[in-house]
Design a protein around this motif. Structure first.
Motif, PDB file in Angstrom:
ATOM      1  N   ASN A   1      -1.254   3.909  12.071  1.00  0.00           N
ATOM      2  CA  ASN A   1      -1.526   4.804  11.128  1.00  0.00           C
ATOM      3  C   ASN A   1      -0.732   4.651  10.020  1.00  0.00           C
ATOM      4  OD1 ASN A   1      -3.691   6.488  12.605  1.00  0.00           O
ATOM      5  ND2 ASN A   1      -1.929   7.467  13.719  1.00  0.00           N
ATOM      6  N   TRP A   2      -1.383   4.424   8.730  1.00  0.00           N
ATOM      7  CA  TRP A   2      -0.386   4.265   7.547  1.00  0.00           C
ATOM      8  C   TRP A   2      -0.940   5.242   6.571  1.00  0.00           C
ATOM      9  CZ3 TRP A   2       3.179   0.355   6.792  1.00  0.00           C
ATOM     10  CH2 TRP A   2       3.235  -0.567   7.798  1.00  0.00           C
ATOM     11  N   TRP A   3      -0.099   5.551   5.406  1.00  0.00           N
ATOM     12  CA  TRP A   3      -0.529   6.596   4.664  1.00  0.00           C
ATOM     13  C   TRP A   3      -0.411   5.935   3.154  1.00  0.00           C
ATOM     14  CZ3 TRP A   3      -1.483  11.602   5.845  1.00  0.00           C
ATOM     15  CH2 TRP A   3      -1.192  12.078   7.084  1.00  0.00           C
ATOM     16  N   SER A   4      -1.249   6.319   2.261  1.00  0.00           N
ATOM     17  CA  SER A   4      -1.342   5.976   0.927  1.00  0.00           C
ATOM     18  C   SER A   4      -1.936   7.004   0.167  1.00  0.00           C
ATOM     19  CB  SER A   4      -1.953   4.516   0.639  1.00  0.00           C
ATOM     20  OG  SER A   4      -1.883   4.213  -0.657  1.00  0.00           O
ATOM     21  N   GLU A   5      -1.329   7.258  -1.219  1.00  0.00           N
ATOM     22  CA  GLU A   5      -1.915   8.415  -2.083  1.00  0.00           C
ATOM     23  C   GLU A   5      -2.241   9.565  -1.220  1.00  0.00           C
ATOM     24  OE1 GLU A   5      -4.932   6.892  -5.081  1.00  0.00           O
ATOM     25  OE2 GLU A   5      -5.280   5.327  -3.555  1.00  0.00           O
ATOM     26  N   GLY A   6      -1.279   9.799  -0.350  1.00  0.00           N
ATOM     27  CA  GLY A   6      -1.401  11.254   0.342  1.00  0.00           C
ATOM     28  C   GLY A   6      -2.547  11.109   1.311  1.00  0.00           C
ATOM     29  N   SER A   7      -3.251  10.133   1.726  1.00  0.00           N
ATOM     30  CA  SER A   7      -4.146  10.120   2.757  1.00  0.00           C
ATOM     31  C   SER A   7      -3.932   9.160   3.765  1.00  0.00           C
ATOM     32  CB  SER A   7      -5.484   9.604   1.853  1.00  0.00           C
ATOM     33  OG  SER A   7      -6.071  10.533   1.050  1.00  0.00           O
ATOM     34  N   GLN A   8      -4.548   9.462   4.868  1.00  0.00           N
ATOM     35  CA  GLN A   8      -3.811   8.542   6.121  1.00  0.00           C
ATOM     36  C   GLN A   8      -5.155   7.330   6.413  1.00  0.00           C
ATOM     37  OE1 GLN A   8      -4.030  10.795   9.825  1.00  0.00           O
ATOM     38  NE2 GLN A   8      -2.327   9.203  10.931  1.00  0.00           N
TER      39      GLN A   8
ATOM     40  N   GLN B   1      -8.673  -4.861  10.345  1.00  0.00           N
ATOM     41  CA  GLN B   1      -9.788  -3.850   9.614  1.00  0.00           C
ATOM     42  C   GLN B   1      -8.974  -2.657   9.246  1.00  0.00           C
ATOM     43  OE1 GLN B   1     -12.914  -3.130  11.957  1.00  0.00           O
ATOM     44  NE2 GLN B   1     -13.637  -5.267  12.322  1.00  0.00           N
ATOM     45  N   ALA B   2      -9.503  -2.054   8.169  1.00  0.00           N
ATOM     46  CA  ALA B   2      -8.936  -0.824   7.987  1.00  0.00           C
ATOM     47  C   ALA B   2     -10.327   0.288   7.398  1.00  0.00           C
ATOM     48  CB  ALA B   2      -7.950  -0.825   6.672  1.00  0.00           C
ATOM     49  N   ARG B   3      -9.460   1.571   7.720  1.00  0.00           N
ATOM     50  CA  ARG B   3     -10.749   2.622   7.309  1.00  0.00           C
ATOM     51  C   ARG B   3      -9.932   3.907   7.067  1.00  0.00           C
ATOM     52  NH1 ARG B   3     -15.168   3.455   9.441  1.00  0.00           N
ATOM     53  NH2 ARG B   3     -15.553   1.603  10.983  1.00  0.00           N
ATOM     54  N   VAL B   4     -10.287   4.628   6.109  1.00  0.00           N
ATOM     55  CA  VAL B   4      -9.795   6.121   5.964  1.00  0.00           C
ATOM     56  C   VAL B   4      -9.791   6.894   7.080  1.00  0.00           C
ATOM     57  CG1 VAL B   4      -9.671   8.075   4.563  1.00  0.00           C
ATOM     58  CG2 VAL B   4     -10.143   6.027   3.346  1.00  0.00           C
ATOM     59  N   ALA B   5      -8.923   7.492   7.878  1.00  0.00           N
ATOM     60  CA  ALA B   5      -8.800   8.268   8.941  1.00  0.00           C
ATOM     61  C   ALA B   5     -10.027   9.299   8.677  1.00  0.00           C
ATOM     62  CB  ALA B   5      -7.404   8.931   9.141  1.00  0.00           C
TER      63      ALA B   5
ATOM     64  N   PHE C   1       1.615   1.446   0.890  1.00  0.00           N
ATOM     65  CA  PHE C   1       1.290   1.922   2.195  1.00  0.00           C
ATOM     66  C   PHE C   1       2.404   2.218   3.161  1.00  0.00           C
ATOM     67  CE2 PHE C   1      -2.992   1.161   0.844  1.00  0.00           C
ATOM     68  CZ  PHE C   1      -3.705   1.836   1.664  1.00  0.00           C
ATOM     69  N   THR C   2       2.785   3.187   3.781  1.00  0.00           N
ATOM     70  CA  THR C   2       3.846   3.597   4.598  1.00  0.00           C
ATOM     71  C   THR C   2       3.631   4.294   5.708  1.00  0.00           C
ATOM     72  OG1 THR C   2       4.261   5.748   3.097  1.00  0.00           O
ATOM     73  CG2 THR C   2       5.273   3.723   2.210  1.00  0.00           C
ATOM     74  N   ARG C   3       4.657   4.392   6.668  1.00  0.00           N
ATOM     75  CA  ARG C   3       4.224   4.943   7.957  1.00  0.00           C
ATOM     76  C   ARG C   3       4.406   6.416   8.056  1.00  0.00           C
ATOM     77  NH1 ARG C   3       1.459   1.948  11.628  1.00  0.00           N
ATOM     78  NH2 ARG C   3       2.603   0.107  12.037  1.00  0.00           N
ATOM     79  N   VAL C   4       5.021   6.972   7.003  1.00  0.00           N
ATOM     80  CA  VAL C   4       5.015   8.441   6.780  1.00  0.00           C
ATOM     81  C   VAL C   4       4.551   8.737   5.210  1.00  0.00           C
ATOM     82  CG1 VAL C   4       7.026   8.667   8.262  1.00  0.00           C
ATOM     83  CG2 VAL C   4       7.429   8.662   5.774  1.00  0.00           C
ATOM     84  N   GLN C   5       3.938  10.027   5.254  1.00  0.00           N
ATOM     85  CA  GLN C   5       3.300  10.447   4.054  1.00  0.00           C
ATOM     86  C   GLN C   5       4.470  10.470   2.993  1.00  0.00           C
ATOM     87  OE1 GLN C   5       1.279  14.328   4.468  1.00  0.00           O
ATOM     88  NE2 GLN C   5      -0.206  13.663   3.135  1.00  0.00           N
ATOM     89  N   GLU C   6       4.117  10.012   1.946  1.00  0.00           N
ATOM     90  CA  GLU C   6       5.201   9.807   0.689  1.00  0.00           C
ATOM     91  C   GLU C   6       4.347  10.083  -0.506  1.00  0.00           C
ATOM     92  OE1 GLU C   6       7.200   6.035   0.609  1.00  0.00           O
ATOM     93  OE2 GLU C   6       8.110   6.461   2.563  1.00  0.00           O
ATOM     94  N   ALA C   7       5.407  10.758  -1.478  1.00  0.00           N
ATOM     95  CA  ALA C   7       4.828  11.007  -2.748  1.00  0.00           C
ATOM     96  C   ALA C   7       5.006   9.582  -3.692  1.00  0.00           C
ATOM     97  CB  ALA C   7       5.650  12.021  -3.392  1.00  0.00           C
ATOM     98  N   PHE C   8       4.407   9.470  -4.790  1.00  0.00           N
ATOM     99  CA  PHE C   8       4.690   8.047  -5.599  1.00  0.00           C
ATOM    100  C   PHE C   8       5.869   7.773  -5.729  1.00  0.00           C
ATOM    101  CE2 PHE C   8       0.174   8.645  -5.842  1.00  0.00           C
ATOM    102  CZ  PHE C   8      -0.557   7.433  -5.990  1.00  0.00           C
ATOM    103  N   ASP C   9       7.035   8.707  -5.873  1.00  0.00           N
ATOM    104  CA  ASP C   9       8.352   8.289  -5.779  1.00  0.00           C
ATOM    105  C   ASP C   9       9.087   7.896  -4.811  1.00  0.00           C
ATOM    106  OD1 ASP C   9       8.579  10.970  -4.736  1.00  0.00           O
ATOM    107  OD2 ASP C   9       9.659  11.623  -6.362  1.00  0.00           O
TER     108      ASP C   9
END
Length: 461
Positions: free
Chosen positions: A368-375, A386-390, A443-451
Motif C-alpha cells: 500500500n502507498w498513498w498519494s493525493e490523500g488516496s490509497q 502493477q498499480a491500482r487505486v485501492a 507516493f509515500t507509505r503513510v497518508q501525507e499532505a502535500f507539504d
C-alpha cells in the motif's frame, strides 16, 4: 444442436422474418469454439442458392479495410497521421485536412463526392474524385465535430494507393485479404452474389436494386463478402494478436490505437463513437463492440467484435449480412448475437496457479502507498509491476510498468492510468524503496499532505 446455437438460430430467424429480409447470412467466431454460420431466406440468384458462400455487399464496412491500409502506411513511415494531405497529394482544395481527421470523420468534408451520384448512379473514377475536390464543400470547420464522409475515405484510399504506386483494390488484396485468407472478399460482383432488394413498406413486394460500382469512392464502400469472412475480420479487429500473431497485416498495438475513441457521434448521447476508421459501441461493464455497419442499395451489413466485459471470449467476432436496404434488424442482430454469446456461452474461467515471486529489487515497492490523500496498491502479476487505486472494481485494468533500459529505478507506465508517464523509485541505504514519484506525484507509505505532514497530525506544524 446445443442450447446456445439454437438460441442464435432463433434470433437470426426472427430478425429475417421481422425485418422481411430476402436473404440473411450470419456468422459468429471466437477463439475457443468452431465458427458458427447460418443462412435463412433466398439469394434471388437462380444459379447460386443461398448458403455460407453467398456474397453480400458490405458497404461501409469497407472503410475498416481502408483504415488498416492507412495505418500500415503510417507504420512503414510512408505518412504521418497529423500531416495534411498536401504533404502527399497535389489537390485543388481541402488539402489542409489531416489524415487523422479524415479517418475519424472530423475533417468537415461533405458526405459524398461532387455530383448527385445517388441520382445518376455514376461515380467518379479515382482521378476525377481528386480533381473535383474543389467542387466539394467543407461543410464544417476541421476538427469541429463528427461528420460522416464517404468522400474522405475515397480520398484516403487513393492516397495509400498512390503512395505504393498501385491501385487500392490491388493493395487491399495483397496487403490484407490474402494474408488473412479472406478469399471470399472481392471488389467485383461475384457469381455467388445475392440480389439486393428494396422491400416495399406496405406490401410484401421486393424490387431488385441496381448494382453500383463506386469507382474512385470504392475505398469507402465497394466490397462484397460472406458472413464467415467478415466474422473473421471482426475477430481480427478485437484480437489481432490471435488472428494475425506475426503482425503480417498490422501490429496489435496499432489496432489498439485504432480502437481508441477520438469523437462521439452525438454530443448528448454518448452511445457510440469513432476511432481511426472504426465504430465504437459501449456495452456497459467495460465492454465495447468494435467494427462498422454498412449499407449499399439493397444491402445492409453489421460487422463487429467485442472486447472486454466479464465472460467475453477471445477473438469474439460477428457478422450479419442481409439483402435488404431497409431492415434495421440486420444491424441490431450483430450486437444481440455478441451479447448472447457472452451470456449463454461465456469464456471458460482459467484456474489460478502460483507463479515466481517478484524480483528482489521490486519486492520493497509492493503493498500500500498513498498519494493525493488516496490509497494505491502496488503488486506483481504476470511478470510486471502493477498499480491500482485501492477498492476499484476488479474489471478495471491496472496500470502496468516496465523498466527503462539501463535505468532499473525508472519505469514507464505502458498501459492503464497515467499511461506514458514515468514511475521513479527512491531507495534508502539498505536498497529498500521508501519513496516513489509517479507522473511527478509523491507516493509515500503513510497518508501525507502535500507539504509532507502526516494526515494524523492535524496541527499543520
Amino acid at each position: 444442436m446445443s442450447g446456445a446455437l439454437a438460441r442464435y438460430e432463433r434470433a437470426a430467424r426472427k430478425a429475417q422474418a421481422d425485418g422481411r429480409v430476402p436473404a440473411l447470412s450470419v456468422a459468429l467466431h471466437r477463439a475457443d469454439r468452431e465458427p458458427w454460420v447460418f443462412t435463412v431466406g433466398d439469394s434471388g440468384n437462380p444459379g447460386h442458392p443461398l448458403g455460407p458462400d453467398t456474397r453480400f455487399r458490405i458497404g461501409s464496412v469497407t472503410k475498416t479495410f481502408t483504415a488498416v491500409l492507412v495505418m500500415q502506411a503510417r507504420d512503414e513511415g510512408l505518412l504521418d497521421l497529423d500531416k495534411p494531405l498536401s504533404a502527399y497529394l497535389d489537390l485543388p482544395a481541402h488539402d489542409d485536412a489531416t489524415i487523422r481527421r479524415l479517418l475519424s470523420h472530423t475533417s468537415g468534408l461533405q458526405r459524398e463526392p461532387h455530383g448527385d451520384v445517388w441520382d445518376t448512379l455514376v461515380s467518379p473514377d479515382a482521378d476525377r474524385l481528386l480533381a473535383e475536390l474543389d467542387r466539394a464543400e467543407r461543410v464544417l470547420p476541421n476538427a469541429r465535430r463528427f461528420h460522416y464522409s464517404n468522400l474522405a475515405f475515397g480520398v484516403l484510399g487513393q492516397l495509400v494507393a498512390r503512395l505504393h504506386g498501385t491501385t487500392w483494390d490491388s493493395l487491399l488484396t495483397d496487403r490484407i485479404l490474402e494474408p488473412l485468407g479472406l478469399t471470399a472478399t472481392t471488389t467485383a460482383t461475384p457469381a455467388q452474389a445475392a440480389v439486393g432488394y428494396l422491400v416495399d413498406e406496405f406490401s410484401d413486394a421486393a424490387r431488385p436494386e441496381p448494382d453500383l460500382d463506386l469507382g474512385g469512392a470504392g475505398p469507402a464502400a465497394q466490397l462484397w463478402s460472406t458472413a464467415d469472412d467478415m466474422a473473421t475480420w471482426a475477430s481480427f479487429l478485437v484480437s489481432p494478436e490471435l488472428i494475425d500473431p506475426d503482425g503480417n497485416v498490422l501490429a496489435a498495438a496499432t489496432v489498439d490505437e485504432m480502437r481508441w475513441p477520438l469523437t462521439t457521434r452525438d454530443e448528448v448521447n454518448w452511445i457510440s463513437g469513432f476511432g481511426l476508421g472504426l465504430m465504437l459501441h459501449p456495452q456497459g461493464r467495460r465492454a465495447m463492440d468494435v467494427g462498422h455497419n454498412g449499407a449499399m442499395p439493397g444491402f445492409l451489413a453489421g460487422v463487429h467484435g467485442r472486447r472486454g466485459g466479464e465472460g467475453t471470449p477471445d477473438a469474439l467476432g460477428c457478422a450479419v449480412l442481409g439483402s435488404s436496404g431497409t431492415a434495421d434488424q440486420i444491424n441490431e442482430l450483430v450486437h444481440e448475437l455478441l451479447r448472447m454469446a457472452v451470456e449463454l456461452d461465456p469464456a471458460e474461467i482459467e484456474p489460478w496457479s502460483p507463479a515466481p515471486p517478484a524480483p528482489r529489487e521490486i519486492r520493497s515497492a509492493l503493498g500500500n502507498w498513498w498519494s493525493e490523500g488516496s490509497q494505491f496498491v502496488f503488486s506483481w502479476h504476470d511478470g510486471a509491476l502493477q498499480a491500482r487505486v485501492a477498492g476499484t472494481p476488479a474489471d478495471l485494468p491496472p496500470s502496468i510498468f516496465r523498466p527503462l533500459p539501463g535505468r532499473p529505478d525508472v519505469l514507464r507506465t505502458v498501459s492503464g492510468r497515467e499511461a506514458g508517464e514515468q514511475l521513479r523509485l527512491t531507495r534508502d541505504a539498505s536498497g529498500a524503496v521508501v519513496l516513489m514519484h509517479w507522473a511527478t506525484y509523491r507516493f509515500t507509505r503513510v497518508q501525507e499532505a502535500f507539504d509532507g505532514g502526516a494526515a494524523w497530525d492535524g496541527s499543520g506544524e
